[in-house]
Design a protein around this motif. Structure first.
Motif, PDB file in Angstrom:
ATOM      1  N   GLY A   1       0.829  -1.200   0.000  1.00 48.11           N
ATOM      2  CA  GLY A   1       0.000   0.000   0.000  1.00 48.11           C
ATOM      3  C   GLY A   1       0.862   1.246   0.000  1.00 48.11           C
ATOM      4  N   MET A   2       0.858   1.974  -1.117  1.00 52.43           N
ATOM      5  CA  MET A   2       1.597   3.237  -1.210  1.00 52.43           C
ATOM      6  C   MET A   2       0.629   4.360  -0.829  1.00 52.43           C
ATOM      7  SD  MET A   2       3.542   2.432  -4.845  1.00 52.43           S
ATOM      8  CE  MET A   2       5.018   3.427  -4.627  1.00 52.43           C
ATOM      9  N   PHE A   3       1.122   5.320  -0.024  1.00 54.14           N
ATOM     10  CA  PHE A   3       0.208   6.316   0.537  1.00 54.14           C
ATOM     11  C   PHE A   3       0.953   7.630   0.763  1.00 54.14           C
ATOM     12  CE2 PHE A   3      -2.549   8.486   3.374  1.00 54.14           C
ATOM     13  CZ  PHE A   3      -3.792   7.851   3.382  1.00 54.14           C
ATOM     14  N   GLY A   4       0.414   8.718   0.198  1.00 51.95           N
ATOM     15  CA  GLY A   4       1.015  10.030   0.386  1.00 51.95           C
ATOM     16  C   GLY A   4      -0.035  11.120   0.405  1.00 51.95           C
ATOM     17  N   CYS A   5       0.362  12.315   0.824  1.00 49.48           N
ATOM     18  CA  CYS A   5      -0.591  13.419   0.902  1.00 49.48           C
ATOM     19  C   CYS A   5       0.136  14.755   0.854  1.00 49.48           C
ATOM     20  CB  CYS A   5      -1.424  13.330   2.190  1.00 49.48           C
ATOM     21  SG  CYS A   5      -0.456  13.572   3.707  1.00 49.48           S
ATOM     22  N   LYS A   6      -0.628  15.816   0.830  1.00 49.04           N
ATOM     23  CA  LYS A   6      -0.071  17.157   0.925  1.00 49.04           C
ATOM     24  C   LYS A   6       0.373  17.422   2.360  1.00 49.04           C
ATOM     25  CE  LYS A   6      -2.685  19.242  -2.885  1.00 49.04           C
ATOM     26  NZ  LYS A   6      -3.698  20.268  -3.262  1.00 49.04           N
ATOM     27  N   GLU A   7       1.361  18.297   2.509  1.00 47.79           N
ATOM     28  CA  GLU A   7       1.972  18.537   3.812  1.00 47.79           C
ATOM     29  C   GLU A   7       0.995  18.976   4.905  1.00 47.79           C
ATOM     30  OE1 GLU A   7       3.705  20.555   7.094  1.00 47.79           O
ATOM     31  OE2 GLU A   7       2.637  21.605   5.473  1.00 47.79           O
ATOM     32  N   PRO A   8      -0.017  19.825   4.636  1.00 45.06           N
ATOM     33  CA  PRO A   8      -0.928  20.238   5.717  1.00 45.06           C
ATOM     34  C   PRO A   8      -1.695  19.098   6.372  1.00 45.06           C
ATOM     35  CG  PRO A   8      -1.131  21.709   3.822  1.00 45.06           C
ATOM     36  CD  PRO A   8      -0.300  20.553   3.381  1.00 45.06           C
ATOM     37  N   PHE A   9      -1.794  17.958   5.708  1.00 45.22           N
ATOM     38  CA  PHE A   9      -2.577  16.837   6.243  1.00 45.22           C
ATOM     39  C   PHE A   9      -1.716  15.790   6.951  1.00 45.22           C
ATOM     40  CE2 PHE A   9      -4.939  17.997   2.186  1.00 45.22           C
ATOM     41  CZ  PHE A   9      -5.799  18.876   2.838  1.00 45.22           C
ATOM     42  N   THR A  10      -0.436  16.084   7.150  1.00 38.68           N
ATOM     43  CA  THR A  10       0.499  15.094   7.670  1.00 38.68           C
ATOM     44  C   THR A  10       0.049  14.486   8.986  1.00 38.68           C
ATOM     45  OG1 THR A  10       2.318  16.272   6.600  1.00 38.68           O
ATOM     46  CG2 THR A  10       2.910  14.669   8.296  1.00 38.68           C
ATOM     47  N   ARG A  11      -0.474  15.294   9.892  1.00 44.66           N
ATOM     48  CA  ARG A  11      -0.848  14.811  11.225  1.00 44.66           C
ATOM     49  C   ARG A  11      -1.994  13.807  11.182  1.00 44.66           C
ATOM     50  NH1 ARG A  11       2.655  15.064  15.423  1.00 44.66           N
ATOM     51  NH2 ARG A  11       3.957  16.921  15.172  1.00 44.66           N
ATOM     52  N   ASN A  12      -2.713  13.766  10.088  1.00 41.46           N
ATOM     53  CA  ASN A  12      -3.806  12.802   9.940  1.00 41.46           C
ATOM     54  C   ASN A  12      -3.387  11.557   9.177  1.00 41.46           C
ATOM     55  OD1 ASN A  12      -6.548  13.790  10.998  1.00 41.46           O
ATOM     56  ND2 ASN A  12      -5.679  15.625  10.050  1.00 41.46           N
ATOM     57  N   LEU A  13      -2.114  11.482   8.821  1.00 43.59           N
ATOM     58  CA  LEU A  13      -1.599  10.362   8.030  1.00 43.59           C
ATOM     59  C   LEU A  13      -1.645   9.069   8.847  1.00 43.59           C
ATOM     60  CD1 LEU A  13      -0.141  10.278   5.164  1.00 43.59           C
ATOM     61  CD2 LEU A  13       1.979  10.134   6.455  1.00 43.59           C
ATOM     62  N   PRO A  14      -2.184   7.976   8.305  1.00 45.71           N
ATOM     63  CA  PRO A  14      -2.170   6.706   9.031  1.00 45.71           C
ATOM     64  C   PRO A  14      -0.800   6.050   8.968  1.00 45.71           C
ATOM     65  CG  PRO A  14      -3.158   6.400   6.892  1.00 45.71           C
ATOM     66  CD  PRO A  14      -2.884   7.870   7.010  1.00 45.71           C
ATOM     67  N   GLY A  15      -0.562   5.144   9.901  1.00 43.59           N
ATOM     68  CA  GLY A  15       0.684   4.382   9.864  1.00 43.59           C
ATOM     69  C   GLY A  15       1.856   5.120  10.466  1.00 43.59           C
ATOM     70  N   ARG A  16       3.005   5.045   9.796  1.00 48.01           N
ATOM     71  CA  ARG A  16       4.242   5.598  10.339  1.00 48.01           C
ATOM     72  C   ARG A  16       4.969   6.419   9.285  1.00 48.01           C
ATOM     73  NH1 ARG A  16       7.971   1.121  12.081  1.00 48.01           N
ATOM     74  NH2 ARG A  16       7.835   0.709   9.871  1.00 48.01           N
ATOM     75  N   LEU A  17       5.812   7.300   9.773  1.00 46.49           N
ATOM     76  CA  LEU A  17       6.591   8.167   8.887  1.00 46.49           C
ATOM     77  C   LEU A  17       8.028   8.201   9.396  1.00 46.49           C
ATOM     78  CD1 LEU A  17       6.561  10.240   6.536  1.00 46.49           C
ATOM     79  CD2 LEU A  17       6.058  11.993   8.233  1.00 46.49           C
ATOM     80  N   VAL A  18       8.972   7.826   8.538  1.00 48.59           N
ATOM     81  CA  VAL A  18      10.388   7.840   8.891  1.00 48.59           C
ATOM     82  C   VAL A  18      10.992   9.160   8.440  1.00 48.59           C
ATOM     83  CG1 VAL A  18      12.631   6.748   8.500  1.00 48.59           C
ATOM     84  CG2 VAL A  18      10.584   5.336   8.746  1.00 48.59           C
ATOM     85  N   GLY A  19      11.761   9.789   9.327  1.00 47.01           N
ATOM     86  CA  GLY A  19      12.403  11.059   9.003  1.00 47.01           C
ATOM     87  C   GLY A  19      13.895  11.017   9.232  1.00 47.01           C
TER      88      GLY A  19
END
Length: 444
Positions: A278-296
């Motif tokens: 499952g590939m999943f991305g969004c615009k930056e303003p919606f980041t806090r609502n992103l499901p799953g995990r984010l590596v930085g």
């Protein structure tokens, strides 16, 4: 993996520690009529070479094998996998790595996921990509739930009928038990989604389109974005074939707020339907609502580059009521494999491969048209298209199957009004001789 059985002495010690007299006593709480009695009806054991012969015999009974040319897409695609990808993905440090619960101890895994996120963000034209999800269908459901969270009080979403039927079924399974309503949008003669009645719908949080859609038709995403945003709704796009964005303008640059889909085409074999990515991305303003995990990426106290879980809004990391998703793991090895695939081909390679797929599709479409088939939709297509034959295609289908060619997918079971229509898919794995053979059988 080694199997180390417990010795009788170890079993006795464990039973003594819990105060049980025997292994059978552990099952006393289970009613007697629910327990199995007697012995298993299993065949006699085979030697290693006998077992290999048996498995080869079973494999020979399959109608489709590695020598078969498959022209069925519908969400799972036959693509050449570079040997570099096979070699790297099979390395034990990647293949056996699990979700890092102490992420800073797994820098290699985190760096690989970070690279995957970066390459996927460029491909899809979005600001942020998460560390992957289970598959394209659940990713779409999570995207619509995300849209409902962003829109807050709205309780409905609109989903195009030209989205993969299985994806729509998963969306309903996710949303309807939670009290949300799913509205379906019909498609036009071009194969594109009809958005003309969107303004008349109220309480819609998000609208989802697939491009290229289930019929292979490329949606006009820029026009759709203007219509959807004009109605005050979020725009979600999904895909089953990410290779298309090597040639087409990506969804993010067309105005999509959330982009998701299936990444199986990128180095992952179809394997009888799974696993997927499952590939999943969004615009930056919606980041806090992103499901799953984010590596930085960050730096340690000594200024050295390092990788961390920047965002982990899933139930295993935060309180359930604060979680954006109950997804318990990402598709780690599949995401790493997709990253390896994109890095192996590079931007130029993906573009060239996408063009090759497009050209081959156009060749078969025109060849079948000349053989008497009717192309059902007049919209532009990528990889897939729908045709209707002047006579019953079943006999020709069986003749082609005997020649190790699986010629298309009949759509009646998925779209009853399209019974007799067939969806064909062409990738770089299909040669001109195969396409000419299909046309000859159609015209016979």
């Amino acid at each position: 993996m080694r199997y180390l059985p417990h010795t009788p002495e170890e079993i006795d010690a464990m039973l003594a520690a819990i105060g049980a007299s025997s292994l059978d006593s552990l099952f006393e709480p289970v009613p007697a009529d629910c327990r199995m009695t007697g012995t298993w009806d299993l065949p006699a054991a085979k030697s290693e070479w006998e077992l290999n012969d048996h498995l080869r015999h079973l494999a020979a009974a399959m109608r489709v094998d590695e020598h078969t040319k498959v022209l069925v897409g519908a969400g799972s695609y036959q693509h050449h996998i570079p040997e570099t990808v096979r070699s790297l993905a099979s390395r034990s440090e990647f293949l056996t790595a699990y979700t890092p619960y102490q992420p800073e101890m797994a820098q290699g895994t985190l760096q690989g996921i970070f690279e995957y996120q970066t390459l996927t963000a460029r491909l899809l034209g979005v600001d942020v990509v998460n560390a992957s999800m289970y598959d394209g269908a659940s990713a779409l459901a999570e995207a619509l739930l995300m849209g409902l969270r962003i829109a807050k009080k709205k309780k409905r979403v609109a989903v195009a009928k030209a989205i993969h039927p299985h994806y729509r079924a998963v969306v309903r399974a996710y949303l309807q038990p939670a009290g949300y309503e799913v509205v379906e949008l019909d498609f036009l003669a071009s194969g594109r989604t009809d958005l003309s009645g969107l303004a008349k719908l109220d309480d819609i949080a998000a609208v989802a389109l697939q491009s290229p859609n289930f019929f292979g038709v490329i949606e006009d995403l820029e026009a759709a974005a203007a219509t959807i945003h004009g109605a005050g709704m979020l725009f979600v796009t999904c895909f089953t074939e990410p290779l298309a964005y090597g040639l087409l303008k990506n969804p993010g640059s067309c105005g999509a707020d959330i982009v998701c889909g299936e990444g199986q085409s990128f180095g992952i074999a179809p394997s009888f339907g799974g696993p997927g990515l499952g590939m999943f991305g969004c615009k930056e303003p919606f980041t806090r609502n992103l499901p799953g995990r984010l590596v930085g990426e960050t730096k340690d106290l000594e200024g050295r580059r390092g990788y961390v879980l920047t965002l982990a809004t899933r139930e295993q990391h935060i309180r359930r009521e604060k979680a954006t998703s109950n997804i318990c793991s990402n598709q780690g090895i599949c995401a790493m494999t997709a990253g390896m695939y994109m890095a192996s081909l590079g931007g130029t390679g993906i573009r060239q491969l996408a063009r090759l797929n497009y050209d081959k599709t156009q060749h078969l479409k025109e060849t079948l048209r000349k053989a008497g088939a009717k192309v059902v939709f007049d919209g532009p297509v990528f990889n897939e298209f729908v045709v209707e034959f002047p006579t019953d295609f079943q006999l020709a289908y069986e003749r082609l199957l005997a020649k190790n060619i699986v010629a298309g997918l009949e759509l009646g079971a998925l779209y009853p009004k399209m019974a007799g229509c067939h969806l064909f898919c062409v990738t770089e794995t299909i040669d001109k001789q195969t396409m000419d053979t299909i046309a000859a059988e159609v015209g016979a």
